[in-house]
Every structure is written in C-alpha cells, then in structure tokens.
Enzyme design. Structure first.
Site, PDB file in Angstrom:
ATOM      1  N   GLY A 239       0.770  -1.241   0.000  1.00 15.07           N
ATOM      2  CA  GLY A 239       0.000   0.000   0.000  1.00 15.07           C
ATOM      3  C   GLY A 239       0.793   1.277   0.000  1.00 15.07           C
ATOM      4  O   GLY A 239       0.212   2.362  -0.106  1.00 15.07           O
ATOM      5  N   PRO A 275       4.518  -5.182  -0.851  1.00 15.08           N
ATOM      6  CA  PRO A 275       4.451  -4.002  -1.722  1.00 15.08           C
ATOM      7  C   PRO A 275       4.260  -4.374  -3.192  1.00 15.08           C
ATOM      8  O   PRO A 275       4.838  -5.355  -3.667  1.00 15.08           O
ATOM      9  CB  PRO A 275       5.822  -3.349  -1.522  1.00 15.08           C
ATOM     10  CG  PRO A 275       6.734  -4.477  -1.179  1.00 15.08           C
ATOM     11  CD  PRO A 275       5.903  -5.464  -0.412  1.00 15.08           C
ATOM     12  N   ARG A 277       2.722  -1.568  -5.923  1.00 21.86           N
ATOM     13  CA  ARG A 277       2.878  -0.300  -6.624  1.00 21.86           C
ATOM     14  C   ARG A 277       4.246   0.355  -6.398  1.00 21.86           C
ATOM     15  O   ARG A 277       4.879   0.829  -7.346  1.00 21.86           O
ATOM     16  CB  ARG A 277       1.778   0.654  -6.125  1.00 21.86           C
ATOM     17  CG  ARG A 277       1.718   1.989  -6.850  1.00 21.86           C
ATOM     18  CD  ARG A 277       0.793   2.975  -6.116  1.00 21.86           C
ATOM     19  NE  ARG A 277      -0.504   2.390  -5.819  1.00 21.86           N
ATOM     20  CZ  ARG A 277      -1.550   2.392  -6.652  1.00 21.86           C
ATOM     21  NH1 ARG A 277      -1.453   2.986  -7.817  1.00 21.86           N
ATOM     22  NH2 ARG A 277      -2.692   1.827  -6.303  1.00 21.86           N
ATOM     23  N   ARG A 313      -6.304   3.133 -15.115  1.00 19.68           N
ATOM     24  CA  ARG A 313      -6.263   3.865 -13.856  1.00 19.68           C
ATOM     25  C   ARG A 313      -6.988   5.210 -13.903  1.00 19.68           C
ATOM     26  O   ARG A 313      -7.755   5.524 -12.984  1.00 19.68           O
ATOM     27  CB  ARG A 313      -4.819   4.048 -13.379  1.00 19.68           C
ATOM     28  CG  ARG A 313      -4.111   2.731 -13.039  1.00 19.68           C
ATOM     29  CD  ARG A 313      -2.772   2.954 -12.357  1.00 19.68           C
ATOM     30  NE  ARG A 313      -2.930   3.605 -11.081  1.00 19.68           N
ATOM     31  CZ  ARG A 313      -2.708   4.893 -10.841  1.00 19.68           C
ATOM     32  NH1 ARG A 313      -2.239   5.683 -11.792  1.00 19.68           N
ATOM     33  NH2 ARG A 313      -2.939   5.391  -9.663  1.00 19.68           N
ATOM     34  N   TYR A 317     -10.041   5.072 -11.347  1.00 18.18           N
ATOM     35  CA  TYR A 317      -9.777   5.700 -10.042  1.00 18.18           C
ATOM     36  C   TYR A 317      -9.651   7.214 -10.140  1.00 18.18           C
ATOM     37  O   TYR A 317      -9.151   7.826  -9.193  1.00 18.18           O
ATOM     38  CB  TYR A 317      -8.452   5.195  -9.459  1.00 18.18           C
ATOM     39  CG  TYR A 317      -8.226   3.719  -9.409  1.00 18.18           C
ATOM     40  CD1 TYR A 317      -9.053   2.889  -8.648  1.00 18.18           C
ATOM     41  CD2 TYR A 317      -7.160   3.149 -10.091  1.00 18.18           C
ATOM     42  CE1 TYR A 317      -8.799   1.528  -8.574  1.00 18.18           C
ATOM     43  CE2 TYR A 317      -6.906   1.785 -10.011  1.00 18.18           C
ATOM     44  CZ  TYR A 317      -7.728   0.983  -9.260  1.00 18.18           C
ATOM     45  OH  TYR A 317      -7.476  -0.359  -9.178  1.00 18.18           O
ATOM     46  N   CYS A 345     -14.772   3.255 -27.326  1.00 21.62           N
ATOM     47  CA  CYS A 345     -16.092   3.859 -27.437  1.00 21.62           C
ATOM     48  C   CYS A 345     -16.746   3.979 -26.060  1.00 21.62           C
ATOM     49  O   CYS A 345     -17.714   3.274 -25.745  1.00 21.62           O
ATOM     50  CB  CYS A 345     -16.959   3.032 -28.374  1.00 21.62           C
ATOM     51  SG  CYS A 345     -16.170   2.852 -29.970  1.00 21.62           S
ATOM     52  N   GLU A 346     -16.169   4.822 -25.239  1.00 24.16           N
ATOM     53  CA  GLU A 346     -16.677   5.127 -23.899  1.00 24.16           C
ATOM     54  C   GLU A 346     -16.286   6.568 -23.603  1.00 24.16           C
ATOM     55  O   GLU A 346     -15.137   6.956 -23.862  1.00 24.16           O
ATOM     56  CB  GLU A 346     -16.005   4.253 -22.824  1.00 24.16           C
ATOM     57  CG  GLU A 346     -16.237   2.773 -22.921  1.00 24.16           C
ATOM     58  CD  GLU A 346     -17.630   2.328 -22.504  1.00 24.16           C
ATOM     59  OE1 GLU A 346     -18.334   3.102 -21.805  1.00 24.16           O
ATOM     60  OE2 GLU A 346     -18.010   1.214 -22.885  1.00 24.16           O
ATOM     61  N   TYR A 373      -0.373  -1.630 -12.104  1.00 24.90           N
ATOM     62  CA  TYR A 373      -1.798  -1.605 -12.447  1.00 24.90           C
ATOM     63  C   TYR A 373      -2.016  -0.985 -13.830  1.00 24.90           C
ATOM     64  O   TYR A 373      -3.011  -0.299 -14.072  1.00 24.90           O
ATOM     65  CB  TYR A 373      -2.606  -0.893 -11.345  1.00 24.90           C
ATOM     66  CG  TYR A 373      -2.332  -1.498  -9.984  1.00 24.90           C
ATOM     67  CD1 TYR A 373      -2.815  -2.762  -9.678  1.00 24.90           C
ATOM     68  CD2 TYR A 373      -1.546  -0.847  -9.038  1.00 24.90           C
ATOM     69  CE1 TYR A 373      -2.523  -3.357  -8.453  1.00 24.90           C
ATOM     70  CE2 TYR A 373      -1.249  -1.430  -7.810  1.00 24.90           C
ATOM     71  CZ  TYR A 373      -1.745  -2.695  -7.527  1.00 24.90           C
ATOM     72  OH  TYR A 373      -1.447  -3.272  -6.317  1.00 24.90           O
TER      73      TYR A 373
HETATM   74  C1  PLP Z   1      -3.124  -5.048  -3.776  1.00 22.75           C
HETATM   75  C2  PLP Z   1      -2.558  -5.690  -2.580  1.00 22.75           C
HETATM   76  C3  PLP Z   1      -1.238  -5.438  -2.207  1.00 22.75           C
HETATM   77  C4  PLP Z   1      -0.349  -4.462  -2.941  1.00 22.75           C
HETATM   78  O1  PLP Z   1      -0.779  -3.150  -2.802  1.00 22.75           O
HETATM   79  P1  PLP Z   1       0.107  -1.940  -3.380  1.00 22.75           P
HETATM   80  O2  PLP Z   1      -0.693  -0.735  -3.081  1.00 22.75           O
HETATM   81  O3  PLP Z   1       0.273  -2.185  -4.827  1.00 22.75           O
HETATM   82  O4  PLP Z   1       1.417  -1.969  -2.657  1.00 22.75           O
HETATM   83  C5  PLP Z   1      -0.733  -6.117  -1.112  1.00 22.75           C
HETATM   84  N1  PLP Z   1      -1.489  -7.005  -0.413  1.00 22.75           N
HETATM   85  C6  PLP Z   1      -2.769  -7.268  -0.749  1.00 22.75           C
HETATM   86  C7  PLP Z   1      -3.539  -8.242   0.056  1.00 22.75           C
HETATM   87  C8  PLP Z   1      -3.348  -6.624  -1.829  1.00 22.75           C
HETATM   88  O5  PLP Z   1      -4.616  -6.867  -2.143  1.00 22.75           O
END
Ligand code: PLP
Length: 417
Positions: A239, A275, A277, A313, A317, A345-346, A373
C-alpha cells in the site's frame, strides 16, 4: 522517473531514444526499467538488520514473468491472489516457501494446488475460507499454514476504491471477530496458525495509517499470546504510495524501520510486507502515438492509440498520470489545453484531462508512472490487441518481455458457428 530525461529536445529513457523504442516495437508500448525495479526492491529488502523479514511482491501490480524472475533472483517473496498468479511465480522461479496467498474467493482447486506446492502461508479472509482450507488439507493429507487477514478498521486516507481497511470493505476478518476465529483455527486438525496480516489500502502517502494498523494488530498479538496462540510472522500488507504528481510518500526504508520499531518486544517475529505499486509504478511508462487532434466547440482533444483498455487507472480511479511529449516543448510553441483521449467507445476513455501540450498528428506522448496496475489491468475491449512490453536491461539494451498480441490472439478459443 529519474531515468527519463530530455536530450537535445527529445525524450530518452536511460540512453535510449523513446522514438527509437516506438519505431522498433510499435505503439502503444509499455517500457520498464529493470534497474529501477531492483532499486525499489532493495529499498525494502535492505532496510532492516537484526530482524527476520520477507518482502513479498504483490504480483497483481505487474505480473510479467520477466519482472517476477528479476525479483525472485533478488530473493523476493510473492503475494498472490489466484492460481494464475501462483503458476506465474512458480514459472518465474519463485521458492514456494516464500509465497503468501491472499484474496477473498480462493477456490477448492486453488487451495489444493497451493497446498501441493507448499506455499508459506494462506492469508485467510473469512471464517468459511478457514474451514474450506482445513477440509481440503485433510483430504490430501496436508497441514495448511495460515494467517488471518484482519481488518484493523483504520482509515487509509486514500481513494475509496483502493481503501480496504475499513469495516465496510469486503476484505479480511472483522477486528471484533478476530480472536474468536483464531480460537476456531486452533481446534481444526489440519490447520497450523503461523501469522497475522492486514492490508489497509493502496497509494498511502503517510505513515500514520500503517502505524495505527500495526498498533491494532499488535494488541491482538498480545491477546493471542495470553491464550497460548503464538504468532511467527506479522504481515503488514502493501500500500505504500508513489509520486504520480506531487505526492511525497515516505521511503520504503522508513516504513520498514518504523514497523520494525513497533515490534521491539517481539524480536523473534518475522516481519512480512506485500508491496506492489511502490516497486513497479515509477519503473514503467506507456509510449503512445497521437492519431489525430480535434478542436471543436472550445474543446481540444489529443486522440491517442492507447486507451482505457491499455491503462484503466485514470478511468477507474480518477488517477492523475503525467503526460510528457516526446518532443520537448518550447516556450514559443502554440499550446492548447488538451484532453488526452483513447480510441475506446466510452466517454470515460480519457487518460488525462486539461494538459498544456503542443502536439500534432503522429507525435509521440509518454504516460509516466504506468508500471503498476497498467498492463496487469489491460483488456481487449473493443478488440484491441494488448501492447507489447519491453524491459530496459541497462543504459543501452532493451528486450521484449511480452510480444504484442496478434489479431489471431483476439479470438483464440472461440468458434464460428
Ligand atoms: C493489492 C494488494 C497489495 C499491494 O498493494 P500496493 O498498493 O500495490 O502496494 C498487497 N497485499 C494485498 C492483500 C493486496 O490486495
């Protein structure tokens, strides 16, 4: 994206001209830097001393075999969410012993396969899943090592679609039920409790939600200990955010060090993280060509050959992603405020709103920070073959790591009646 820069008016990745990559491989084209991925991984992997820990790359962020094998060689573990991801990481040379399996809907087949290859841990997301894993393990004579994914009910302060740690989310086991589910797990014959985990969301740009979640988890670990339930590892999920525009997320090493501090009273507990992203987002870019420009009713459109099918994305989002012209713009150039739109086509097929650009037909644009992503969420909507992916191996060398899909690929497995 420190490997992108202008030189004599043109954009380069390392020492390689973007225009050369587009010419050689066509557009739209995903390009990744192996050095950047390595650097980001090591930022996690070298953060701690005197602590057993494992960095499990979240495969869903970008699941190309070249990236997985690069990380496997560096010693990474993997966080998977499907059998498809499991087979990918095995194919890439991962040690099954370093694989954790997340996801809310693990099927019998997926559980059986994961048990047979001997993964490190199932991150269990519900009571019903716990019982299913026990049953499958019993049938094939295995003991399943498990962790419960606890929903710590903290606000990750991120976009609602990528926030996962609040009570109302579908993920994990409610904080209130956690102890009870652990007690049930103790009573199951083919279950061995090894861990506890959480994952509160994505693109977090502050440490505080991670640390709040850690406190909540550690409260549970203490309660479990008092009931003689011993935890071998704590997995704090993924995250950590990245810089897309002007965000200033903490360094991975700071996150790891702060989490480690929380574990002072538990010198023997292994620290895991997942991790995705933060390892790959800023390692990747999407090169695209302007097919047309269109000026009408006060609107300016740069219509490009990449769409929401290639990079969803912004549409999914409302994500902001930087767009750079291949030709460095000059102050004297006539610019318009362009909406950069794709072929799909959106009406939601907009990759970037209101960008001051000076572009014309057949110019190239680069969408930055597209390594996470991006391709992994790409689809064939509107029957567009998915782009090729290229890895920059070093300053000068590059290699295709996934061929551009062919038109035949589009209908593989289908029949004409
Ligand atoms: C998506 C996800 C991650 C990775 O999240 P990032 O924001 O890409 O680091 C880690 N663990 C779980 C369970 C996830 O669903």
């Amino acid at each position: 994206m420190d490997f992108l820069h202008y030189q004599k008016g043109h954009l380069f990745a390392n020492k390689i001209a973007i225009s050369e990559l587009a010419k050689q491989y066509g557009t739209p084209l995903y390009v990744y830097s192996a050095d950047y991925i390595t650097k980001q991984y090591l930022e996690y992997a070298r953060a701690l001393v005197n602590r057993k820990y494992l960095v499990c790359y979240a495969v869903k962020a970008n699941s190309n075999l070249a990236i997985l094998s690069l990380l496997a060689k560096l010693g990474a573990g993997f966080d998977i969410v499907s059998q498809g991801e499991l087979e990918r990481v095995l194919k890439a040379g991962a040690n099954p012993n370093k694989i954790v399996f997340s996801g809310v809907a693990k099927s019998v087949v997926e559980i059986e396969r994961a048990l047979k290859v001997g993964i490190k841990c199932f991150n269990v997301e519900s009571e019903a899943e716990l019982y299913r894993i026990n049953e499958v393990a019993k049938q094939i004579g295995k003991i399943a090592t498990i962790s419960l994914r606890i929903n710590p009910d903290v606000d990750a302060k991120t976009h609602p679609y990528i926030s996962t740690g609040l009570r109302e989310n579908k993920f994990g086991i409610s904080y209130k039920l956690a102890l009870d589910v652990y007690r049930q797990a103790v009573s199951l014959t083919n279950i061995k409790i090894v861990g506890i985990d959480c994952h509160i969301g994505s693109q977090l740009t502050e440490l505080s939600p991670f640390l709040d979640a850690a406190d909540r988890i550690l409260t549970l670990v203490a309660k479990l200990k008092s009931e003689n339930i011993h935890i071998e590892h704590i997995d704090f999920g993924g995250g950590l955010g990245v810089c897309y525009a002007d965000e200033q997320p903490p360094m991975a090493s700071s996150l790891m060090k702060e989490l480690n501090k929380k574990l002072v009273n538990y010198p023997d507990i292994e620290l895991l993280c997942e991790p995705g992203r933060s390892i790959v987002a800023n390692a990747g870019l999407l090169i695209t060509k302007v097919e047309y420009t269109k000026h009408q009713d006060g609107n300016h459109f740069a219509i490009i050959d990449a769409g929401m099918n290639d990079l969803i994305r912004p549409a999914l989002y409302q994500a902001w992603m930087n767009v750079l012209p291949e030709k460095e713009s000059q102050n004297t150039d006539e610019k318009y405020s362009y909406n950069v739109v794709g072929p799909i086509c959106e009406s939601s097929d907009v990759l970037a709103y209101q960008r001051q650009l000076s572009v014309k037909q057949d110019d190239l644009l680069v969408i930055c920070s597209a390594g996470a992503y991006g391709f992994s969420m790409a689809s064939n909507y509107n029957s567009h073959p998915r782009p090729a992916e290229v890895m920059l191996l070093n300053d000068m060398q590059h290699q295709v790591i996934r061929q551009r899909e062919s038109l035949e690929d589009l209908w593989r497995g289908e029949i004409v009646l």
